[in-house]
Design a protein around this motif. Structure first.
Motif, PDB file in Angstrom:
ATOM      1  N   LEU A  73       0.812  -1.208   0.000  1.00 31.38           N
ATOM      2  CA  LEU A  73       0.000   0.000   0.000  1.00 31.38           C
ATOM      3  C   LEU A  73       0.849   1.262   0.000  1.00 31.38           C
ATOM      4  CD1 LEU A  73      -2.840   1.335   0.403  1.00 31.38           C
ATOM      5  CD2 LEU A  73      -2.435   1.101   2.870  1.00 31.38           C
ATOM      6  N   ASP A  74       1.893   1.273   0.817  1.00 31.15           N
ATOM      7  CA  ASP A  74       2.694   2.486   0.979  1.00 31.15           C
ATOM      8  C   ASP A  74       3.997   2.111   1.673  1.00 31.15           C
ATOM      9  OD1 ASP A  74       3.428   5.123   0.881  1.00 31.15           O
ATOM     10  OD2 ASP A  74       1.784   5.886   2.094  1.00 31.15           O
ATOM     11  N   ALA A  75       4.928   3.042   1.717  1.00 36.76           N
ATOM     12  CA  ALA A  75       6.173   2.884   2.464  1.00 36.76           C
ATOM     13  C   ALA A  75       6.537   4.220   3.073  1.00 36.76           C
ATOM     14  CB  ALA A  75       7.290   2.382   1.559  1.00 36.76           C
ATOM     15  N   ARG A  76       7.004   4.195   4.320  1.00 38.27           N
ATOM     16  CA  ARG A  76       7.362   5.418   5.037  1.00 38.27           C
ATOM     17  C   ARG A  76       8.673   5.203   5.785  1.00 38.27           C
ATOM     18  NH1 ARG A  76       2.929   9.045   5.621  1.00 38.27           N
ATOM     19  NH2 ARG A  76       1.548   8.591   3.861  1.00 38.27           N
ATOM     20  N   THR A  77       9.377   6.300   6.065  1.00 41.69           N
ATOM     21  CA  THR A  77      10.604   6.233   6.856  1.00 41.69           C
ATOM     22  C   THR A  77      10.417   7.022   8.145  1.00 41.69           C
ATOM     23  OG1 THR A  77      11.521   8.155   5.673  1.00 41.69           O
ATOM     24  CG2 THR A  77      12.075   5.964   4.832  1.00 41.69           C
ATOM     25  N   TYR A  78      11.100   6.558   9.200  1.00 44.01           N
ATOM     26  CA  TYR A  78      10.989   7.176  10.522  1.00 44.01           C
ATOM     27  C   TYR A  78      12.376   7.241  11.158  1.00 44.01           C
ATOM     28  CZ  TYR A  78       6.148   5.890   9.692  1.00 44.01           C
ATOM     29  OH  TYR A  78       4.919   5.742   9.115  1.00 44.01           O
ATOM     30  N   ALA A  79      12.644   8.336  11.863  1.00 44.91           N
ATOM     31  CA  ALA A  79      13.879   8.493  12.637  1.00 44.91           C
ATOM     32  C   ALA A  79      13.479   8.703  14.091  1.00 44.91           C
ATOM     33  CB  ALA A  79      14.689   9.678  12.120  1.00 44.91           C
ATOM     34  N   VAL A  80      13.919   7.798  14.964  1.00 44.93           N
ATOM     35  CA  VAL A  80      13.516   7.815  16.373  1.00 44.93           C
ATOM     36  C   VAL A  80      14.740   7.563  17.241  1.00 44.93           C
ATOM     37  CG1 VAL A  80      12.053   6.752  18.132  1.00 44.93           C
ATOM     38  CG2 VAL A  80      11.237   6.904  15.767  1.00 44.93           C
ATOM     39  N   GLN A  81      14.898   8.347  18.291  1.00 45.18           N
ATOM     40  CA  GLN A  81      15.937   8.100  19.284  1.00 45.18           C
ATOM     41  C   GLN A  81      15.289   7.517  20.536  1.00 45.18           C
ATOM     42  OE1 GLN A  81      18.250  11.669  19.945  1.00 45.18           O
ATOM     43  NE2 GLN A  81      19.206  11.572  17.931  1.00 45.18           N
ATOM     44  N   ARG A  82      15.705   6.305  20.898  1.00 44.32           N
ATOM     45  CA  ARG A  82      15.105   5.621  22.038  1.00 44.32           C
ATOM     46  C   ARG A  82      16.128   4.679  22.666  1.00 44.32           C
ATOM     47  NH1 ARG A  82      10.823   3.932  24.878  1.00 44.32           N
ATOM     48  NH2 ARG A  82      10.380   1.704  25.037  1.00 44.32           N
ATOM     49  N   HIS A  83      16.204   4.701  23.997  1.00 44.95           N
ATOM     50  CA  HIS A  83      17.122   3.848  24.758  1.00 44.95           C
ATOM     51  C   HIS A  83      18.557   3.982  24.251  1.00 44.95           C
ATOM     52  CE1 HIS A  83      13.872   2.255  27.013  1.00 44.95           C
ATOM     53  NE2 HIS A  83      13.431   1.384  26.127  1.00 44.95           N
ATOM     54  N   GLY A  84      18.965   5.211  23.952  1.00 44.25           N
ATOM     55  CA  GLY A  84      20.348   5.455  23.543  1.00 44.25           C
ATOM     56  C   GLY A  84      20.688   4.964  22.151  1.00 44.25           C
ATOM     57  N   VAL A  85      19.677   4.735  21.324  1.00 37.61           N
ATOM     58  CA  VAL A  85      19.895   4.267  19.952  1.00 37.61           C
ATOM     59  C   VAL A  85      19.222   5.225  18.978  1.00 37.61           C
ATOM     60  CG1 VAL A  85      19.490   2.412  18.281  1.00 37.61           C
ATOM     61  CG2 VAL A  85      20.030   1.849  20.664  1.00 37.61           C
ATOM     62  N   ASP A  86      19.909   5.547  17.896  1.00 36.71           N
ATOM     63  CA  ASP A  86      19.362   6.378  16.816  1.00 36.71           C
ATOM     64  C   ASP A  86      18.791   5.434  15.761  1.00 36.71           C
ATOM     65  OD1 ASP A  86      18.715   8.355  15.055  1.00 36.71           O
ATOM     66  OD2 ASP A  86      20.773   8.971  14.608  1.00 36.71           O
ATOM     67  N   TRP A  87      17.467   5.236  15.813  1.00 37.62           N
ATOM     68  CA  TRP A  87      16.804   4.296  14.921  1.00 37.62           C
ATOM     69  C   TRP A  87      16.439   4.971  13.595  1.00 37.62           C
ATOM     70  CZ3 TRP A  87      16.202  -0.829  15.519  1.00 37.62           C
ATOM     71  CH2 TRP A  87      16.340  -1.365  16.810  1.00 37.62           C
ATOM     72  N   HIS A  88      16.657   4.251  12.506  1.00 35.82           N
ATOM     73  CA  HIS A  88      16.197   4.670  11.182  1.00 35.82           C
ATOM     74  C   HIS A  88      15.375   3.505  10.635  1.00 35.82           C
ATOM     75  CE1 HIS A  88      18.597   8.392  10.811  1.00 35.82           C
ATOM     76  NE2 HIS A  88      19.361   7.761  11.690  1.00 35.82           N
TER      77      HIS A  88
END
Length: 315
Positions: A73-88
């Motif tokens: 259906l779709d694709a999205r990207t997210y950048a989140v900092q949590r528990h000392g980790v920079d998530w992409h």
């Protein structure tokens, strides 16, 4: 001090039934999004796992429900900092059909602690994860499609035969097809938008890929070259910029075997901080080439112009 960077490609289910959306509540074990928020069932794609396989596995674990059919259906990207980790995170959203049943969390000590069908009218952003909130907005913008869940390309679940059900035939026409293209959001030096394969191949030319990433690129480029036609071998002028300015290839949604390998390329781009967006359109331009898995179009206006990206993934 810079935080360690981790990348993830996840497959999420967008399941709608009788005006309700299937949601899973995030537990304290949630690695990326905030616990307590309601999230889309789904999760990370394991190495070597196909996206729809991951989707079916996560649905069983988080809701106890069996996947019958899915379409991208779709694709999205997210950048989140949590528990000392920079998530992409790259999230792939699939509209799904499920075998009938009541949702029950099967996984113990997992990232979800509840699963429910929730009326769409009762949902608001403050209670949802960013991915679920995006899915809700997508549903609101495409409400006609979700009243007819079998319109569009259908991807068979890996275990659909075990369900004892025959999948419905999809009905695809010019008004309902959503063609798909993955490309950079930025113009390159030639004024074009480089496609997903070109972006990864560019990293390879610059010597930036790890041994594992380069092995993936070579193996999958070869697979793509054998799996579908390079339009320029049929029509040598199809990508001639003077004849067909801005010509670009788009996948048909029925090309599920081709779309299924794109997440590996997106994961490489995410690991190197290279942006790639997914475009969807029922009418991306004037069609100048078409086969069973793709179209090549010339944009009708300069603003719609997308770059030439040869179907040959090695170019």
């Amino acid at each position: 001090m810079d935080l360690p960077v981790r990348t993830r490609v996840s497959a999420y289910a967008v399941a709608v039934e009788d005006g309700r959306l299937l949601l899973a509540r995030l537990s304290d074990a949630s690695p990326v999004f905030t616990p307590g928020l309601w999230h889309l069932p789904g999760g990370g794609i394991d190495p070597g796992e196909q996206p729809v396989e991951a989707l079916a596995r996560e649905l069983r674990e988080e809701t106890g429900l069996e996947l019958v059919a899915a379409r991208l259906l779709d694709a999205r990207t997210y950048a989140v900092q949590r528990h000392g980790v920079d998530w992409h995170l790259t999230g792939l959203f699939y509209a799904v059909d499920l075998k009938a049943g009541a949702p029950v969390v099967r996984e113990t000590d997992g990232s979800t602690d509840a699963a429910v069908w929730t009326p769409l009218a009762d949902l608001h952003d403050s209670m949802l994860s960013p991915a679920a909130a995006d899915a809700l907005r997508t549903l609101q913008s495409r409400s006609d499609s979700f009243r007819h869940p079998h319109v569009g390309a259908v991807v068979e679940s890996p275990n659909h035969e075990a369900c004892g059900e025959k999948l419905p035939m999809s009905v695809i026409d010019r008004e309902t097809v959503q063609y798909v293209r993955f490309q950079s959001p930025f113009r390159n030096a030639h004024g074009h938008f480089t496609g997903v394969f070109g972006l990864v191949n560019g990293l390879a030319r610059e010597g930036r890929l790890s041994d594992g990433q380069e092995s993936f690129r070579r193996r999958n480029n070869s697979w793509y070259n054998a799996a579908y036609t390079d339009p320029s071998t049929v029509d040598p002028e199809v990508y001639d910029n003077e004849i067909n300015p801005g010509a670009a290839a788009w996948f048909k949604p029925s090309a599920t075997h081709l779309l299924g390998r794109v997440p590996g390329y997106l994961e490489i781009l995410s690991a190197h901080g290279v942006d790639c967006q997914v475009l969807r359109s029922a009418d991306p331009g004037r069609i100048i080439y078409e086969d069973d898995v793709q179209i090549v179009v010339v944009p009708r206006t300069p603003d719609e112009s997308a770059a030439y990206e040869c179907a040959d993934a090695q170019k």
